[in-house]
Design a protein around this motif. Structure first.
Motif, short mmCIF file in Angstrom:
data_model
loop_
_atom_site.label_atom_id
_atom_site.label_comp_id
_atom_site.label_asym_id
_atom_site.label_seq_id
_atom_site.Cartn_x
_atom_site.Cartn_y
_atom_site.Cartn_z
N PHE A 120 10.38 9.64 1.92
CA PHE A 120 9.68 9.22 3.38
C PHE A 120 9.29 10.27 4.21
O PHE A 120 9.90 11.37 4.44
N LYS A 134 0.86 -1.42 -0.09
CA LYS A 134 -0.03 0.07 0.08
C LYS A 134 0.89 1.27 0.01
O LYS A 134 1.75 1.49 1.02
N ILE A 135 0.74 1.92 -1.09
CA ILE A 135 1.39 3.35 -1.16
C ILE A 135 0.46 4.44 -1.09
O ILE A 135 -0.36 4.67 -1.86
N PRO A 136 0.48 5.18 -0.12
CA PRO A 136 -0.61 5.98 0.16
C PRO A 136 -0.51 7.19 -0.72
O PRO A 136 0.61 7.54 -1.47
N ASN A 186 8.02 6.86 8.75
CA ASN A 186 8.43 5.55 8.16
C ASN A 186 8.12 5.21 7.03
O ASN A 186 8.02 3.96 6.59
N GLN A 187 6.89 5.99 6.41
CA GLN A 187 6.09 5.53 5.19
C GLN A 187 6.54 6.14 4.00
O GLN A 187 6.98 7.35 4.20
#
Length: 131
Positions: A95, A6-8, A98-99
């Protein structure tokens, strides 16, 4: 497997191309900028740019910004006007905490011009913006 990653969605980060006066050479230059309109810093920003058309492709340009502070912007590159006849892509990865976030910004051919200038977030100049 790929469906599990999942990449927001990226919001508050933009690419702008600005026509600026160069005091040293006394010319008007087109420069590309990344704008961070978020309330958080962006870490390890990687930008990959290229231009293309049906029969032409430019070389690939890469830029790394270790940290782009919140509510700020940074120059990416000087753009030659000949590139505006091509589609120009800016692939941006970064980043936030941490996302990891990733987005491709596209300036379609002939959309970068003086008639397309508009006010830009955080910058006191006008430019061509892609959200």
């Amino acid at each position: 497997m790929k469906k599990d990653i999942k990449i927001p969605k990226v919001e508050g980060v933009y690419i702008a191309v600005v026509n600026e006066y160069n005091k040293i050479y006394k010319t008007h230059d087109w420069n590309a900028y990344i704008i961070n309109d978020k309330d958080v810093d962006l870490d390890m920003v990687i930008i990959v740019t290229s231009g293309f058309s049906e029969n032409k492709t430019t070389s690939i340009f890469r830029k790394k910004i270790d940290m782009l502070p919140k509510k700020s912007y940074a120059k990416i590159e000087l753009m030659q006007e000949a590139l505006f006849a091509l589609n120009n892509t800016f692939k941006v990865s970064f980043f936030e905490g941490n996302q990891m976030f990733d987005k491709t910004y596209l300036f379609r051919k002939n959309t970068i011009n003086l008639k397309a200038l508009q006010p830009l977030p955080l910058m006191d100049v006008k430019g061509v913006l892609v959200k």
